[in-house]
Design a protein around this motif. Sequence first.
Motif, short mmCIF file in Angstrom:
data_model
loop_
_atom_site.label_atom_id
_atom_site.label_comp_id
_atom_site.label_asym_id
_atom_site.label_seq_id
_atom_site.Cartn_x
_atom_site.Cartn_y
_atom_site.Cartn_z
N VAL A 21 45.13 -4.64 -4.37
CA VAL A 21 44.08 -3.64 -4.18
C VAL A 21 42.81 -4.19 -4.82
O VAL A 21 42.81 -4.54 -6.01
CB VAL A 21 44.44 -2.29 -4.82
N GLY A 22 41.74 -4.30 -4.04
CA GLY A 22 40.50 -4.82 -4.57
C GLY A 22 39.31 -3.97 -4.18
O GLY A 22 39.33 -3.28 -3.15
N HIS A 23 38.28 -4.01 -5.02
CA HIS A 23 37.03 -3.32 -4.70
C HIS A 23 35.90 -4.35 -4.69
O HIS A 23 35.80 -5.18 -5.60
CB HIS A 23 36.72 -2.23 -5.73
N SER A 24 35.07 -4.31 -3.66
CA SER A 24 33.89 -5.15 -3.56
C SER A 24 34.25 -6.63 -3.74
O SER A 24 35.10 -7.15 -3.02
CB SER A 24 32.84 -4.68 -4.57
N VAL A 83 41.97 -5.62 -8.63
CA VAL A 83 40.84 -6.47 -9.05
C VAL A 83 39.52 -5.76 -8.71
O VAL A 83 39.27 -5.44 -7.54
CB VAL A 83 40.88 -7.85 -8.37
N HIS A 84 38.72 -5.54 -9.73
CA HIS A 84 37.43 -4.85 -9.55
C HIS A 84 36.36 -5.81 -9.04
O HIS A 84 36.58 -7.02 -8.89
CB HIS A 84 37.00 -4.21 -10.87
N ALA A 107 35.41 -1.53 0.35
CA ALA A 107 34.04 -2.04 0.41
C ALA A 107 34.00 -3.55 0.33
O ALA A 107 33.29 -4.14 -0.48
CB ALA A 107 33.17 -1.42 -0.69
N CYS A 108 34.76 -4.21 1.19
CA CYS A 108 34.84 -5.67 1.19
C CYS A 108 33.50 -6.27 1.63
O CYS A 108 33.08 -6.07 2.78
CB CYS A 108 35.96 -6.13 2.12
#
Length: 234
Positions: A78-81, A11-12, A105-106
């Motif tokens: 897996v996630g970004h921001s 997830v972006h 970059a949570c």
Amino acid sequence: MDNKAMAILFVHGIQGSPAQFQWMIDQLPPRIRYENVLLAGHGGNVEAFRHAGKKEWLDQVNDTAIKLCRQYQRVFFVGHSMGCLLGMEAAKLSSVHFSGMLLLACPLSLRPTFAYFRNNLLAVSNYHGENPYVLSVKKANSVFAKHAWNYLSCLHPYLDLIRLIRNTRKAPKKSINYVTAFFFEKDEIVGKKASRLAKQQFDFTTVQLPQCGHDYWTASAKEQMMACLIDALQ
């Protein structure tokens, strides 16, 4: 390792793109399934983006996570921001059981810098320079407008991001196991407090990577993040 029983949910972040994870997907064992979500309001023009918000994003990620958990024995996230926050919210559901999470970059705490505004302004303009931090923002962006000032009308999704941060920072309803949160030394918007919250409040394993920005990651950083994911899968 029975790859047939595994899946990964990618997830972006806000204004980001599924293409940000392609470098990871290209290195996955071939039989591992994955779902690379394009969030509502993304992948098109600024008009669609300004009407998107956390309800649509949460529903989308929650529904996808539930579906994958029904289909596969083990599901990794897996996630970004902002994608990290959506994954953390999904993990609170009783019908969602992530075997592990990799958070990049949570944004548990935001601290926008001058570089953040500069890089984003250049990224949506006719920039032809070679600054890797600007180019990475430009490449990640999936919301397009004719003029840079059109983005100023997109207040709603960013206010929803702030609301999502507040919701996620509340004590989780259930513990989330096997989480590694990567933070980046030169992150232009995620503050250092985010790393402390991830470690102290959520008991995540945290890793700080040098010379990386919010969207720009060095080759060695990518290698370390990929190794972490492969270890989790095994």
